[in-house]
Design an enzyme around this catalytic site. Sequence first.
Site, mmCIF file in Angstrom:
data_model
loop_
_atom_site.group_PDB
_atom_site.id
_atom_site.type_symbol
_atom_site.label_atom_id
_atom_site.label_comp_id
_atom_site.label_asym_id
_atom_site.label_seq_id
_atom_site.Cartn_x
_atom_site.Cartn_y
_atom_site.Cartn_z
ATOM 1 N N LYS A 1 50.143 56.972 14.319
ATOM 2 C CA LYS A 1 50.036 56.486 15.178
ATOM 3 C C LYS A 1 51.036 55.616 15.498
ATOM 4 C CE LYS A 1 46.196 54.005 14.161
ATOM 5 N NZ LYS A 1 45.680 53.372 13.271
ATOM 6 N N ARG B 1 46.840 48.612 10.102
ATOM 7 C CA ARG B 1 46.460 49.388 9.904
ATOM 8 C C ARG B 1 47.157 50.900 9.191
ATOM 9 N NH1 ARG B 1 43.646 49.368 15.073
ATOM 10 N NH2 ARG B 1 43.938 47.434 16.121
ATOM 11 N N GLY C 1 39.051 56.853 10.807
ATOM 12 C CA GLY C 1 38.345 56.056 10.101
ATOM 13 C C GLY C 1 37.935 56.154 8.861
ATOM 14 N N MET D 1 40.932 56.384 5.906
ATOM 15 C CA MET D 1 41.832 54.761 5.604
ATOM 16 C C MET D 1 41.293 53.569 6.161
ATOM 17 S SD MET D 1 45.429 56.913 4.638
ATOM 18 C CE MET D 1 45.566 57.443 6.423
ATOM 19 N N ARG E 1 45.661 58.380 21.168
ATOM 20 C CA ARG E 1 46.982 60.144 20.217
ATOM 21 C C ARG E 1 45.834 60.973 20.933
ATOM 22 N NH1 ARG E 1 42.978 57.705 15.816
ATOM 23 N NH2 ARG E 1 40.925 57.587 16.714
ATOM 24 N N HIS F 1 31.485 56.702 14.597
ATOM 25 C CA HIS F 1 32.407 57.270 13.493
ATOM 26 C C HIS F 1 31.233 58.723 13.835
ATOM 27 C CE1 HIS F 1 31.818 59.115 9.385
ATOM 28 N NE2 HIS F 1 32.949 58.427 9.691
ATOM 29 N N ARG G 1 31.022 100.845 8.696
ATOM 30 C CA ARG G 1 30.113 101.532 7.358
ATOM 31 C C ARG G 1 28.759 102.178 6.860
ATOM 32 N NH1 ARG G 1 32.469 95.666 6.529
ATOM 33 N NH2 ARG G 1 33.473 96.218 5.139
ATOM 34 N N ARG H 1 33.588 105.565 9.094
ATOM 35 C CA ARG H 1 33.964 105.762 7.185
ATOM 36 C C ARG H 1 33.028 106.545 6.727
ATOM 37 N NH1 ARG H 1 35.275 101.421 3.473
ATOM 38 N NH2 ARG H 1 32.470 100.960 3.522
ATOM 39 N N GLU I 1 43.870 100.856 0.542
ATOM 40 C CA GLU I 1 43.491 99.879 -0.034
ATOM 41 C C GLU I 1 43.675 100.179 -1.470
ATOM 42 O OE1 GLU I 1 38.992 99.973 0.955
ATOM 43 O OE2 GLU I 1 39.037 102.157 0.555
ATOM 44 N N SER J 1 44.402 102.161 7.740
ATOM 45 C CA SER J 1 43.698 100.990 8.056
ATOM 46 C C SER J 1 43.545 100.509 6.834
ATOM 47 C CB SER J 1 42.095 101.143 8.352
ATOM 48 O OG SER J 1 41.932 99.864 9.029
ATOM 49 N N GLY K 1 42.227 97.851 3.921
ATOM 50 C CA GLY K 1 41.161 97.497 3.501
ATOM 51 C C GLY K 1 41.782 96.644 2.428
ATOM 52 N N THR K 2 41.611 95.473 3.097
ATOM 53 C CA THR K 2 42.923 93.710 2.229
ATOM 54 C C THR K 2 41.419 93.578 2.071
ATOM 55 O OG1 THR K 2 42.535 92.836 4.151
ATOM 56 C CG2 THR K 2 43.891 93.921 4.085
ATOM 57 N N ASN K 3 40.278 93.871 1.486
ATOM 58 C CA ASN K 3 39.390 93.876 0.605
ATOM 59 C C ASN K 3 39.565 94.088 -0.797
ATOM 60 O OD1 ASN K 3 38.583 91.857 3.196
ATOM 61 N ND2 ASN K 3 36.451 93.330 3.044
ATOM 62 N N ASP K 4 39.495 95.377 -0.147
ATOM 63 C CA ASP K 4 39.787 96.124 -2.020
ATOM 64 C C ASP K 4 40.984 95.590 -2.707
ATOM 65 O OD1 ASP K 4 37.393 97.012 -3.010
ATOM 66 O OD2 ASP K 4 37.232 98.553 -1.087
ATOM 67 N N CYS L 1 41.394 96.576 9.070
ATOM 68 C CA CYS L 1 39.279 96.363 8.778
ATOM 69 C C CYS L 1 39.115 95.585 7.269
ATOM 70 C CB CYS L 1 39.126 97.872 9.070
ATOM 71 S SG CYS L 1 38.880 98.689 7.333
ATOM 72 N N TYR M 1 46.938 97.282 14.872
ATOM 73 C CA TYR M 1 45.055 96.300 15.563
ATOM 74 C C TYR M 1 44.736 96.089 14.748
ATOM 75 C CZ TYR M 1 42.553 100.025 13.205
ATOM 76 O OH TYR M 1 42.331 101.377 12.218
HETATM 77 C C1 PEP Z 1 38.433 97.490 2.388
HETATM 78 O O1 PEP Z 1 38.232 96.862 1.588
HETATM 79 O O2 PEP Z 1 38.830 95.368 3.117
HETATM 80 C C2 PEP Z 1 37.216 97.372 3.364
HETATM 81 C C3 PEP Z 1 37.564 96.944 4.578
HETATM 82 O O3 PEP Z 1 36.363 98.123 2.688
HETATM 83 P P1 PEP Z 1 34.592 97.144 2.238
HETATM 84 O O4 PEP Z 1 34.930 95.714 2.122
HETATM 85 O O5 PEP Z 1 33.817 97.926 2.706
HETATM 86 O O6 PEP Z 1 35.236 97.944 1.020
HETATM 87 MG MG MG Z 2 36.861 99.091 0.669
#
Ligand code: PEP
Ligand code: MG
Length: 870
Positions: free
Chosen positions: A21, A91, A100, A102, A335, A453, A559, A615, A743, A762, A764-767, A829, A849
């Site tokens: 502001k 203000r 709204g 503060m 703004r 609001h 999967r 996979r 992974e 690829s 596997g960032t979850n694992d 992935c 990718y």
């Molecule tokens: C992972 O591990 O990132 C993955 C894509 O495989 P999943 O989630 O099936 O273990």
């Molecule tokens: Mg996995």
Amino acid sequence: MKYVYAFDEGRGNMKNLLGGKGANLAEMKKIGLPVPEGFTITTEACNLYYDENEKMNDDVISQIEQSLAALEKKTGKILGGINSPLLVSVRSGAAISMPGMMDTVLNLGMNDITVQTIAKLSNDERFAMDSYRRFIQMFSDVVLGIEKYNFDLIFDDVKEEKGVQEDTALSADDLKNIIERYKQVVFKHMNKPFPQDPKEQLMMAVEAVFSSWNNPRAKIYRQVNEIPDELGTAVNIQEMVFGNRGQSSGTGVAFTRNPSTGEKALFGEFLMNAQGEDVVAGIRTPLPVSSLKEQNETVYNEFIQTVDKLEKHYKDMQDIEFTIEQGKLFFLQTRTGKRTATAAIKVAVDMVEEGLITKEEAILRINPEEIEKLLHPTFDANALKGAKFLAKGLPASPGAASGKVYFYSEDIVKAKERGEKSVLIRMETSPEDIEGMINAEGILTARGGMTSHAAVVARGMGKCCVAGCHDIKVYENEKYFTVGDKKFYEGDEISLDGNTGDIYEGLIPATKVEFSGHFGKLMQWVDELRTMQVRTNADTPQDAKTAVEFGAEGIGLCRTEHMFFEEDRIPIVRRMILARNIDDRRKALNQLLPIQREDFYKMYLEMGDRPMTVRLLDPPLHEFLPHEDKDIQALSDDFGIDCDVLKAHIGELSEHNPMLGHRGCRLGITYPEIYEMQCRAIFEAAIKATKDTKYTIDVEIMIPLVGNKIELDLMRKLAEDTATKVFEENQTTISFKVGTMIEVPRAALTADSIAENADFFSFGTNDLTQMTLGFSRDDAGKFLPIYKEKEIYERDPFQTLDQTGVGALIEIAVTKARKQKQHLKIGICGEHGGDPRSIEFFAKQGFDYISCSPYRVPVARLAAAQANLK
Ligand code: PEP
Ligand code: MG
């Protein structure tokens, strides 16, 4: 250190120091707009206040006093002056707008003496008294902490005593009476009179704004919008101009374009003879800004010209506050206007076409997270035809919402905990309702306009909202609402259409949105500017189709286990798992083969020429077996296996730490016949799809959970041997690739040797996150909120990549792998493939990718383009 800046000392790019502001007021002044004079106390002063245990610093106080003296000189008025009193607004204004959240105090500087002078100078005693009573009420609420309802009750009482409906019908004497009663309330709460010294009022108000930075609703807002706590708020002190000085005065808010649809047309509301808060509070119904022309054509023309100048200057849609004081126009704020995702896209694309901004700027302006909101459903047109219409309100924020009605935030939260979908119904919302608004599917209010609001906040959240629905009567305390003589109680079901403002009885099924031309155009620019490919994670032809519609260029993760769970195949899968010898296992696998082949065939047809990474089986086998006694009994009856024997077998297969257990390629190594069957199904499906269509089927087989080069070598050989057999049987060949997921941390650390025998990687960032952090994917939810609260991890590492830790492993892996194989194709992935922040990191690492769930595909496309532009 300089803690206070006069408006003409600041600039538009000083947002961090002066708040949004303050910086914009300075900028407006610079470009010659009519802005009342004032000064800004910096965010650094706010941070100092917190550093010094919530005490006002002496240096800050003295700088405020100096700036006040300068303001008094400029305006020729004196704060608390008997002859020519200065009145100011106080203000808050953080660097990132928090509408709204503060506090604001208007008319500061009024006391028992200045009110008399103002009455004399304005020749309007009623106006002076009305300003004073507003000031007492606001100051008491914001600064002294005396809740507003204490004053509302008195105000309503007097209105009733006088038998009037409108506030404006109260006389000066009525207002004097109200003021006296307000003062008594203050005395009762504070044990001392309402502060009469305007300088004391000013310092108290500044301190209250600093404190409001940490009020609960502001904290929640910051959490939801990921605004850092340490930014602090600035405070703006500005000479008051009055919209409540009779019928030639007024006040309003306007957007330079329609914030719901993006249409290029001035959009806003105003009220004559009213002060700031009256317009947004939703108590009186404001008029559309276009009708300002009828009130005062000269002011209207000036307004139109200035607004146009503002938009051209900022090169973005502006949200403006203005006041007309006795025929003179003032701009109090501008703004960047908050807008729906639809409007954001239309405005950005239109502005490129108007030559105001470049394509690159347009792309960078869209928040990728917002894009997903566009993909959310609207009511099914057929279902809507048969739906029971109840009432109509204002279409305040688009979307479709169905759920059970509740009237209080806490009830919405409880409903959410029970897994219910709900709609929040209020007379009008206030910032206290924020949690309810976050957790409801939609919001319905009986009062308030398009800038109320409820409307502004819901649009910001991308949440469906119907506001100002006068056809309903809300009884919040009794927890019901009525339409005509029909009553709706808590838990009754309704549906809201945020695009039309229509309200219906019962639940209505919803369908997907059709994309507008603007969306298509923007996404076309996005695709021209991005270099990373965007694929999708999909296991069914339907998901694959949706993803392709959203622009997916291939499947990055299919999967296969998801294909095993379907009703017609789970018994075969169980026979395969429980087989005591290889012959029995092969028998079951032979039954599975045609089913899997058919699955892959359909997927290939859906994907055509686009690549599909399949996979091979990943989860531990016990996941496919029953665990409850009654289910085990049923299986034993089905298979004719003794129940105790079956239980013992399931016991043998169960694991203490299944995520680190017998899964991934470990299954393929111990039961090669399973992977063999899957490879065969893939090749046979690809051959058939090649024969049946003109597509060049792009086969990619991916081996999960590899941690050691030899694992991949063995699995690659298995795939190649299977290919040779299938090709011989079919008298044909097709090309295929064998790659691996990265992974397991060991795979990242030895990526060079693994790359030798891999056609692609690829991540596997979850694992990889699970194993790097040592946090179980399934159980971390129990402690992650506390970890985030204590800022051990800023964000959920399963949602946004932990770049410091997991990212470091990825960097090692990419460097090593590319040293081994310069052009190795690398993708991701895990869930992070759909997260814009993580996508920026993957782009920096030179990934080819990213792959994400179908609905995230457009988000990922946009984030990938932005990563290139940043
Ligand atoms: C992972 O591990 O990132 C993955 C894509 O495989 P999943 O989630 O099936 O273990
Ligand atoms: Mg996995």
